[in-house]
Scaffold this motif. Structure first.
Motif, PDB file in Angstrom:
ATOM      1  N   ARG A 113      -8.816   1.734  53.245  1.00  0.00           N
ATOM      2  CA  ARG A 113      -9.371   0.708  52.349  1.00  0.00           C
ATOM      3  C   ARG A 113     -10.893   0.726  52.393  1.00  0.00           C
ATOM      4  O   ARG A 113     -11.566   0.589  51.363  1.00  0.00           O
ATOM      5  N   ALA A 114     -11.444   0.877  53.592  1.00  0.00           N
ATOM      6  CA  ALA A 114     -12.900   0.939  53.713  1.00  0.00           C
ATOM      7  C   ALA A 114     -13.463   2.180  53.035  1.00  0.00           C
ATOM      8  O   ALA A 114     -14.532   2.129  52.415  1.00  0.00           O
ATOM      9  N   ALA A 115     -12.754   3.296  53.139  1.00  0.00           N
ATOM     10  CA  ALA A 115     -13.228   4.551  52.545  1.00  0.00           C
ATOM     11  C   ALA A 115     -13.272   4.475  51.024  1.00  0.00           C
ATOM     12  O   ALA A 115     -14.132   5.098  50.396  1.00  0.00           O
ATOM     13  N   ILE A 116     -12.346   3.742  50.430  1.00  0.00           N
ATOM     14  CA  ILE A 116     -12.344   3.651  48.961  1.00  0.00           C
ATOM     15  C   ILE A 116     -13.144   2.451  48.462  1.00  0.00           C
ATOM     16  O   ILE A 116     -13.549   2.430  47.295  1.00  0.00           O
ATOM     17  N   ASN A 117     -13.400   1.491  49.352  1.00  0.00           N
ATOM     18  CA  ASN A 117     -14.171   0.301  48.972  1.00  0.00           C
ATOM     19  C   ASN A 117     -15.241   0.003  50.022  1.00  0.00           C
ATOM     20  O   ASN A 117     -15.171  -1.009  50.726  1.00  0.00           O
ATOM     21  N   GLN A 119     -10.916  14.357  50.660  1.00  0.00           N
ATOM     22  CA  GLN A 119     -12.205  14.018  51.253  1.00  0.00           C
ATOM     23  C   GLN A 119     -12.260  12.550  51.655  1.00  0.00           C
ATOM     24  O   GLN A 119     -12.895  12.190  52.650  1.00  0.00           O
ATOM     25  N   THR A 120     -11.570  11.699  50.907  1.00  0.00           N
ATOM     26  CA  THR A 120     -11.495  10.285  51.269  1.00  0.00           C
ATOM     27  C   THR A 120     -10.766  10.109  52.587  1.00  0.00           C
ATOM     28  O   THR A 120     -11.156   9.288  53.430  1.00  0.00           O
ATOM     29  N   SER A 149      -2.756   4.662  42.741  1.00  0.00           N
ATOM     30  CA  SER A 149      -3.833   4.743  41.746  1.00  0.00           C
ATOM     31  C   SER A 149      -5.122   4.123  42.279  1.00  0.00           C
ATOM     32  O   SER A 149      -6.224   4.548  41.917  1.00  0.00           O
ATOM     33  N   HIS A 150      -5.001   3.114  43.158  1.00  0.00           N
ATOM     34  CA  HIS A 150      -6.205   2.491  43.706  1.00  0.00           C
ATOM     35  C   HIS A 150      -6.964   3.460  44.605  1.00  0.00           C
ATOM     36  O   HIS A 150      -8.202   3.425  44.666  1.00  0.00           O
ATOM     37  N   VAL A 151      -6.228   4.353  45.284  1.00  0.00           N
ATOM     38  CA  VAL A 151      -6.881   5.354  46.125  1.00  0.00           C
ATOM     39  C   VAL A 151      -7.597   6.376  45.254  1.00  0.00           C
ATOM     40  O   VAL A 151      -8.763   6.720  45.491  1.00  0.00           O
ATOM     41  N   THR A 152      -6.913   6.834  44.224  1.00  0.00           N
ATOM     42  CA  THR A 152      -7.519   7.810  43.303  1.00  0.00           C
ATOM     43  C   THR A 152      -8.746   7.227  42.619  1.00  0.00           C
ATOM     44  O   THR A 152      -9.795   7.886  42.521  1.00  0.00           O
ATOM     45  N   ALA A 153      -8.634   5.989  42.169  1.00  0.00           N
ATOM     46  CA  ALA A 153      -9.764   5.349  41.498  1.00  0.00           C
ATOM     47  C   ALA A 153     -10.934   5.162  42.456  1.00  0.00           C
ATOM     48  O   ALA A 153     -12.100   5.382  42.082  1.00  0.00           O
ATOM     49  N   GLY A 154     -10.625   4.777  43.702  1.00  0.00           N
ATOM     50  CA  GLY A 154     -11.684   4.607  44.687  1.00  0.00           C
ATOM     51  C   GLY A 154     -12.381   5.911  45.006  1.00  0.00           C
ATOM     52  O   GLY A 154     -13.611   5.956  45.136  1.00  0.00           O
ATOM     53  N   ALA A 155     -11.609   6.976  45.122  1.00  0.00           N
ATOM     54  CA  ALA A 155     -12.199   8.291  45.376  1.00  0.00           C
ATOM     55  C   ALA A 155     -13.116   8.694  44.226  1.00  0.00           C
ATOM     56  O   ALA A 155     -14.230   9.189  44.449  1.00  0.00           O
ATOM     57  N   ASP A 156     -12.656   8.466  43.005  1.00  0.00           N
ATOM     58  CA  ASP A 156     -13.472   8.800  41.832  1.00  0.00           C
ATOM     59  C   ASP A 156     -14.780   8.014  41.834  1.00  0.00           C
ATOM     60  O   ASP A 156     -15.848   8.570  41.526  1.00  0.00           O
ATOM     61  N   ARG A 157     -14.706   6.751  42.148  1.00  0.00           N
ATOM     62  CA  ARG A 157     -15.930   5.922  42.176  1.00  0.00           C
ATOM     63  C   ARG A 157     -16.938   6.459  43.176  1.00  0.00           C
ATOM     64  O   ARG A 157     -18.153   6.373  42.956  1.00  0.00           O
ATOM     65  N   ASN A 158     -16.431   6.998  44.266  1.00  0.00           N
ATOM     66  CA  ASN A 158     -17.315   7.483  45.327  1.00  0.00           C
ATOM     67  C   ASN A 158     -17.640   8.967  45.209  1.00  0.00           C
ATOM     68  O   ASN A 158     -18.254   9.553  46.106  1.00  0.00           O
TER      69      ASN A 158
END
Length: 270
Positions: free
Chosen positions: A229-233, A144-145, A129-138
């Motif tokens: 981790r860098a890609a999502i944050n 694509q992430t 879920s942290h990956v999905t949430a990070g992708a959404d934020r970006n």
């Protein structure tokens, strides 16, 4: 397709040789993460196959061929029948999803089973879920992430720089600027190089991020957890340019004139 970006020859966004270093195996031990993937039917202590962070799919196929002692090209040919659980956006191309780790190789391992383990591991790492949430934020999707993480893996001089490289990518996308990543040119030309010529930037390829806007169509390497981790944050910042002026020193800036000075220092050091 380019916006008002200074001419190539004055911009050099990145210069790294880390992929070549990885290809020699120098970073194998440090980059790999052990994953317990022993096949249930194996009753013999397996050998291990280490896939370093940032290897391209072709390097992975060759390593699997060697580990399983099969003819060169066997693993790549096995893709058609491997039934890999790839996302739809991948179009059957496993680049980016051959997760870097150390994999046991047992007596009954096959190219297809080894590749399946790699892809299954990537899916577990990339589906949280942290990956999905990070992708959404970006404002990107998960695939694509992974594409962005693959560029970070290829471009960052160190794990400490990964968040900044990620921010440069997102900032340039947000501003409608071409990414101008040398790593994507290298991928298109199937090489690893510290320099990119004017001629290189004019190649007709969907991976030419000097001539084409947006992300390349697929990942350009198989990224590890730190790059994801860098890609999502991505790190906070306004940077638009970066260049590694010498080993261990990468400079980031939002100012083109300052970037030109950094590029001149890079040229002096090469």
């Amino acid at each position: 397709m380019q916006t008002k970006i200074p001419r190539r020859g004055t911009i050099r966004l990145t210069r790294r040789g880390r992929i070549a270093l990885i290809a020699t195996g120098a970073l194998v031990a440090a980059a790999a993460v052990t994953v317990p993937l022993l096949l249930p039917d194996d009753d013999v202590r397996p050998q291990t196959l280490t896939i370093p962070e940032g290897w391209r799919s072709g390097q992975v196929y060759a390593a699997v061929d060697k580990a399983l002692k099969v003819p060169v090209g066997t693993t790549k040919k096995a893709l058609a029948k491997a039934d890999l659980k790839l996302p739809g956006d991948a179009g059957g191309n496993p680049e980016g999803y051959l997760f870097p780790a150390t994999y046991p190789i047992g007596s009954r391992s096959t190219p297809a089973s080894v590749l399946s383990h790699m892809v299954d591991t990537a899916n577990k790492k990339f589906s949280g879920s942290h990956v999905t949430a990070g992708a959404d934020r970006n404002a990107v999707n998960v695939y694509q992430t992974v594409v962005i993480a693959s560029m970070i893996e290829a471009e960052a001089g160190s794990k400490a720089d990964m968040g900044k490289v990620a921010r440069v990518i997102y900032n340039r996308l947000d501003k409608g600027m071409p990414l101008q990543m040398d790593s994507t040119i290298n991928y298109a030309l199937n090489r690893s190089s510290l320099t990119t010529s004017e001629r290189d930037t004019k190649i007709n390829s969907p991976y030419n991020t000097y001539a084409r806007m947006g992300l390349p169509p697929t990942p350009i390497s198989n990224p590890g957890e730190a790059a994801m981790r860098a890609a999502i944050n991505p790190a906070p910042g306004d940077w638009l340019y970066f260049v590694t002026v010498k080993r261990g020193e990468t400079r980031f800036t939002a100012n083109f004139e300052e970037h030109q000075k950094n590029v001149a220092e890079f040229n002096k050091n090469t």
